[in-house]
Design an enzyme around this catalytic site. Structure first.
Site, PDB file in Angstrom:
ATOM      1  N   SER A 122      78.214  27.777  17.018  1.00  0.00           N
ATOM      2  CA  SER A 122      78.063  27.621  18.464  1.00  0.00           C
ATOM      3  C   SER A 122      78.235  28.895  19.282  1.00  0.00           C
ATOM      4  CB  SER A 122      79.036  26.553  18.986  1.00  0.00           C
ATOM      5  OG  SER A 122      80.373  26.976  18.837  1.00  0.00           O
ATOM      6  N   LYS A 158      86.019  23.684  25.543  1.00  0.00           N
ATOM      7  CA  LYS A 158      85.546  25.054  25.725  1.00  0.00           C
ATOM      8  C   LYS A 158      85.548  25.436  27.204  1.00  0.00           C
ATOM      9  CE  LYS A 158      82.794  25.034  21.514  1.00  0.00           C
ATOM     10  NZ  LYS A 158      81.480  25.233  20.881  1.00  0.00           N
TER      11      LYS A 158
END
Length: 333
Positions: free
Chosen positions: A231, A276
């Protein structure tokens, strides 16, 4: 006395008995323009680079394993973590070492795709390689993984989709002329009789998985230990673009983000985006780049003060940052 013993027993059970869950939470965030442990996260050797400023932070999710009942409850009650079935992250048929190796490989592959996407975006030449060759396929007797694919029946192979297009109208049993290069050897053209694919597709089957790679005389090295998964790709690509072009892509501001990226710059959705965003905002980010496929989830859980920017490709991401730098409003979630 009996009640005291029972309380003690339940206390020990809660403190030490493992539960089949892991805790997901905010993980470390790293500035891809900066350094970690004194080493540049991204170093480019053999090519001119330009000064950068501010942040382009990649973000991660922490996975806490080997939880006791009380430990899991405590993390969940904190509101900062979520519990998930352990088997999702640690399938019982795999060892922890195998899972760690897979995560490391995914991270390494994402670095390669990030480099390729960034250089493709900047107009640097690319080459197409045989990434995989199916055992027993028509190509298996001719080429090896890593060989450069140049043409099929004289049609140039300029990117991976071009290989698929070159055989799209073919039939099993037809012959094509494959031009390739093995290592530093001269290019060769050999006839290959196409086979039949196992999934019943009508076109001829060659048996090669093509991948695009930069064809440049300089090196890019990404150094970041103890991080796994794919990611970080988008943020790596943006940092490479920033270093290889004049000016500051982020306008000197604190931008964070996430997103898997493929070799041609398509940005894919990822997991754990609420965690995140939380860590990015706590670290000082004011803008967060969100894969288009994560926009609904991100919009509903974004921290205060964090501007969300929707991106579906690397081109869209750089244009959005250009717009931000110039004081405009980029596409939002």
């Amino acid at each position: 006395m009996t009640s005291v013993i029972l309380v003690a027993a339940f206390g020990l059970l809660g403190a030490f008995a493992p539960v089949p869950f892991v805790a997901l939470g905010p993980g470390p965030t790293y500035n891809t323009l900066g350094e970690e442990a004194g080493t540049p996260v991204i170093r480019i050797d053999g090519q001119r680079t330009y000064p950068t400023a501010g942040h382009l932070n990649m973000t991660t999710v922490s996975v806490t394993d080997h939880l006791s009942m009380l430990g899991a409850l405590g993390l969940w009650v904190s509101g900062r973590y979520a519990l998930a079935p352990r088997e999702v992250y640690y399938p019982p048929e795999k060892t922890e070492q195998e899972i760690e190796q897979e995560n490391t490989q995914a991270f390494n592959d994402s670095q390669t795709d990030a480099e390729t996407a960034a250089l493709h975006h900047l107009g640097y030449p690319t080459k197409v390689l045989a990434g995989t060759v199916v055992t027993g396929s028509p190509a298996d007797a001719v080429i090896e993984p890593g060989d450069q694919l140049i043409a099929v029946d004289g049609k140039p192979i300029t990117d991976p989709p071009a290989l698929q297009a070159a055989v799209a109208a073919s039939k099993p049993g037809e012959q094509v002329r494959l031009t390739f290069r093995h290592g530093d050897e001269p290019e060769r053209t050999v006839p290959v009789v196409l086979g039949t694919s196992s999934d019943g597709r009508p076109q001829g089957f060659l048996g090669v998985g093509a991948v695009g790679r930069p064809d440049v005389p300089f090196d890019i090295k990404i150094s970041l230990a103890d991080v796994g998964g794919p990611s970080a790709g988008l943020m790596f690509s943006l940092a490479i673009v920033d270093k290889l072009t004049p000016g500051e892509l982020n306008g000197g501001k604190f931008v964070a983000g996430t997103g898997e990226i493929d070799a041609v710059g398509n940005v894919g959705p990822i997991g754990g985006i609420p965690f995140k965003m939380t860590m990015a905002r706590e670290a000082g980010a004011t803008t967060f780049l969100v894969p288009a496929g994560n926009c609904s989830e991100a919009k509903s859980q974004a921290p205060d003060g964090l501007q969300l920017v929707r991106v579906g490709t690397l081109d869209e991401a750089t244009k959005a940052l250009d717009t931000l730098r110039d004081g405009g409003a980029p596409p939002s979630c």
